[in-house]
Design an enzyme around this catalytic site. Structure first.
Site, PDB file in Angstrom:
ATOM      1  N   HIS A  14      -0.083   0.721   1.312  1.00 26.50           N
ATOM      2  CA  HIS A  14       1.328   0.484   1.614  1.00 26.50           C
ATOM      3  C   HIS A  14       1.551   0.141   3.072  1.00 26.50           C
ATOM      4  O   HIS A  14       0.682   0.364   3.918  1.00 26.50           O
ATOM      5  CB  HIS A  14       2.207   1.674   1.206  1.00 26.50           C
ATOM      6  N   GLU A  50      11.524   9.500   0.969  1.00 24.46           N
ATOM      7  CA  GLU A  50      10.874   8.191   0.900  1.00 24.46           C
ATOM      8  C   GLU A  50      11.015   7.536  -0.458  1.00 24.46           C
ATOM      9  O   GLU A  50      11.193   8.205  -1.485  1.00 24.46           O
ATOM     10  CB  GLU A  50       9.389   8.339   1.237  1.00 24.46           C
ATOM     11  N   GLN A  67       6.596   1.379   1.590  1.00 24.61           N
ATOM     12  CA  GLN A  67       7.057   2.775   1.668  1.00 24.61           C
ATOM     13  C   GLN A  67       8.218   2.829   2.662  1.00 24.61           C
ATOM     14  O   GLN A  67       8.030   2.608   3.862  1.00 24.61           O
ATOM     15  CB  GLN A  67       5.916   3.676   2.153  1.00 24.61           C
ATOM     16  N   HIS A  91       3.713   2.164  10.122  1.00 23.20           N
ATOM     17  CA  HIS A  91       2.260   2.300   9.916  1.00 23.20           C
ATOM     18  C   HIS A  91       1.783   1.422   8.779  1.00 23.20           C
ATOM     19  O   HIS A  91       2.576   0.930   7.989  1.00 23.20           O
ATOM     20  CB  HIS A  91       1.865   3.765   9.665  1.00 23.20           C
ATOM     21  N   GLU A 141      -2.933   4.870   8.174  1.00 21.60           N
ATOM     22  CA  GLU A 141      -3.018   5.960   7.186  1.00 21.60           C
ATOM     23  C   GLU A 141      -4.127   5.609   6.204  1.00 21.60           C
ATOM     24  O   GLU A 141      -4.273   4.444   5.810  1.00 21.60           O
ATOM     25  CB  GLU A 141      -1.670   6.082   6.469  1.00 21.60           C
TER      26      GLU A 141
END
Ligand code: CMX
Ligand code: CO
Length: 151
Positions: A14, A50, A67, A91, A141
Site C-alpha cells: 500500500h 484508516e 491506505q 509512507h 513499511e
C-alpha cells in the site's frame, strides 16, 4: 506476467496517505477515481482511523491498496507528521511473505527498523518500519498479510 526479481519484497502492499478527515477523503477517492473502501478499522496502537481501498490483486497472492490515515491522537506519528507537512503521502509499504526474516535481513545491511518485533497492522497483518533517515527520506513499511487473508 511474473517478476524475474529475486527480492523478498513481492508487491507494493500500500501507499499510506495522511488526511485530516477520513470520511471526506474516502468520498474524494470514490468520486474522483472510483475506488471503494475494502476495509476500515481503528488501530489504537498506531493512533489512526484508516480505510484500505483495494486497487488490484498482485502476482504473489496479495493485493495493492491505498491506505488513508486519519490521526485519532495528537501524539500519533500521523498527527505529528501532518503538523509539519500537511496532508499527503506518508509512507510506502512493501509486501513480504515473512516480515521478521525480511526485517532482520535489511537491519543486517545497517538500516534501522523502528520496532524490535513486528506489530499489528491493517487487517491483522504483521508490520515493521524502516527509518526514513536510513532509506533516502522514505518511511518504508514491511507487511506480512494475515494467514488466510482473502487478499
Ligand atoms: N517520511 C519521510 N521522512 C520522515 C517521515 C516520513 N513519513 N516522518 C518523519 N520523517 C523525518 C522528519 O522529516 C525528520 O527529519 P529531519 O530530522 O531532517 O527534520 C526525521 O524523520 C525525524 O522526524 P520527527 O518529525 O522528529 O519524528 P519522529 O522521529 O518522532 O518520528 C518516525 C518519525 C518515522 C520514527 C515515526 O513517524 C514512526 O514511528 N513511524 C512509524 C509508525 C507510523 O508511521 N504509523 C502510522 C502508519 C500506520 C500504518 O501504516 O498502519
Ligand atoms: Co501503512
Amino acid at each position: 506476467m511474473s517478476s524475474s526479481q529475486s527480492s523478498p519484497l513481492t508487491r507494493i502492499d500500500h501507499i499510506g496517505i495522511a488526511c485530516r478527515n477520513l470520511d471526506e477523503t474516502v468520498e474524494f477517492y470514490r468520486a474522483t477515481y472510483g475506488f471503494e473502501v475494502f476495509h476500515c478499522e481503528v488501530n489504537e496502537e498506531q493512533g489512526v482511523r484508516e480505510a484500505m481501498l483495494k486497487i488490484n490483486d498482485t502476482g504473489d497472492g496479495g493485493a495493492s491498496y491505498i491506505q488513508l490515515l486519519e490521526p485519532i491522537r495528537e501524539d500519533s506519528a500521523i498527527a505529528k507528521w501532518m503538523a509539519k507537512n500537511g496532508e499527503g503521502v506518508h509512507h510506502i509499504a512493501f509486501g513480504t511473505a515473512d516480515v521478521t526474516a525480511t526485517t532482520t535481513d535489511i537491519v543486517g545491511k545497517g538500516i534501522r527498523s523502528l520496532y524490535p518485533e513486528a506489530r499489528r497492522g491493517s487487517m491483522g497483518s504483521s508490520i515493521n518500519f524502516l527509518h526514513p533517515k536510513d532509506a533516502h527520506g522514505v518511511l518504508v513499511e514491511l507487511v506480512q498479510a494475515a494467514e488466510g487473508d482473502e487478499h
